[in-house]
Design an enzyme around this catalytic site. Structure first.
Site: not given
Length: 354
Positions: A12, A35-37, A81-82, A130-132, A156, A158, A160, A196
């Site tokens: 994305f 990797a085109l997962t 990334a996942e 990420t801000d997470e 996730y 953790a 990152k 979302l």
């Protein structure tokens, strides 16, 4: 700017960055390593001139070293990334493998070619995070800044956070010229329909339930993906090596308000364009009903952070970064893109069902 590797460039944000970079740096050769997962999609970068897609894994250190040498690359922008929190709860191993081990693999390759082999060329390893990683905010807490302590609450975030620390360590220990950006919730074209906004848009068009976690009042700072790309460009061009920059959209909204805008936007689109009813006959809006009738409250997910907010003062003062998309306009453009590009997301749904 030297030739550039974009990891995860068929995903994305990476794909949007490829489109954006082609516009602002038309003479650069862009090598997409992906990797085109499940979330990578060739179609997202089809038609972009001067882009070479290399299908490969960022954990393949030798492949990355070979690309850096043979293509004369001195810039890596690392998106791969996942990234879906729900998936990290049910299957955390993949997140550690890609986000931690994969990032370390890239850092090792960059160090080997740019430093150990003594090429002497100016270089940049930019890590997109990420801000997470900062955890969760209470309603009256100040927004996350670059000095906020890390407190990740999901596998996730953790993973990152771990990769952020590795990038920092490679700068301070080895002298690798790195930068990191921590962004807020992205939205816009080419977003995989598990997040979302695209999930709820597509569900609304098919008359499917709109599942709202908990009370729907979890707050996020919404960032249009083009603003994010602009922020990364500024970090690459004028950001200081070793520094972290927070990139936000300045649009702090509860999920429920975003969902209400999705519903209202779909209803308005159907009212303005009668042909949509024929294309999407199962949508409530095609049957004279409100899309909001699909809203369904479900059990909250585990460890669901309550609020994120970004303080982008450092990026504004040092880089001149200012987001230009308000959520209302950015969402309207996003809705129009998904309505105009049904074949793009329809192909994803078919692939998921197979």
């Amino acid at each position: 700017m030297a030739n550039i590797i974009v990891t995860g460039g068929a995903g994305f944000i990476g794909a949007n960055f490829v489109h954006y970079w082609r516009k602002v740096s038309p003479d650069d050769q862009i090598i997409v390593l992906d990797a085109l997962t499940y979330a990578g999609n060739r179609a997202s970068i089809d038609g972009v001139d001067g882009v070479e897609l290399v299908v490969g894994n960022i954990c393949d250190t030798d492949l990355v070293k070979r690309l850096l040498r043979e293509r004369g690359v001195a810039t890596i922008v690392h998106f791969a990334a996942e990234s879906h929190v729900d998936r990290s709860i049910t299957g955390p191993d993949a997140f550690v493998e890609t986000n931690v081990i994969g990032t370390h693999s890239l850092l090792k390759a960059a160090r080997a070619v740019w430093l150990d082999e003594g090429s002497g060329v100016p270089h940049r390893f930019h890590h997109v995070s990420t801000d997470e990683v900062y955890g969760s905010l209470e309603p009256d807490d100040p927004a996350f800044s670059e000095t906020t302590a890390y407190a990740p609450n999901s596998p996730y975030s953790a993973s990152k956070a771990s990769s952020d620390h590795l990038v920092r360590a490679y700068h301070h220990t080895y002298g690798l010229e790195t930068t990191t950006s921590n962004c807020s919730n992205n939205y816009g074209p080419y977003q995989f329909p598990e997040k979302l906004i695209p999930l709820f848009l597509i569900n609304a068009l098919h008359g499917r339930a709109l599942p709202i976690y908990g009370d729907g009042m979890n707050v996020r700072d919404w960032l249009h993906v083009e603003d994010h790309c602009r922020g990364i460009e500024k970090v690459l061009r004028v950001g200081r090596p070793g520094e972290t920059y927070n990139i936000g959209g300045g649009q702090e909204l509860p999920n429920l308000e975003v969902i209400e805008q999705v519903c209202a936007g779909v209803d308005a689109a159907f009212a303005a364009d009668p042909s949509l009813a024929a294309r999407f006959p199962d949508a409530p809006a095609a049957q004279g009903r409100a899309t909001s009738s699909l809203k369904t409250f479900v059990t909250d997910r585990k460890g669901h952070d309550r609020r994120y907010a970004i303080d982008e003062t450092k990026a504004r003062n040092e880089l001149g970064y200012v987001p230009i998309h308000d959520f209302q306009t950015g969402f309207a453009n996003t809705l129009a893109w998904y309505l105009e590009n049904q074949e793009w997301w329809k192909a994803i749904l078919v692939k998921q069902a197979s």
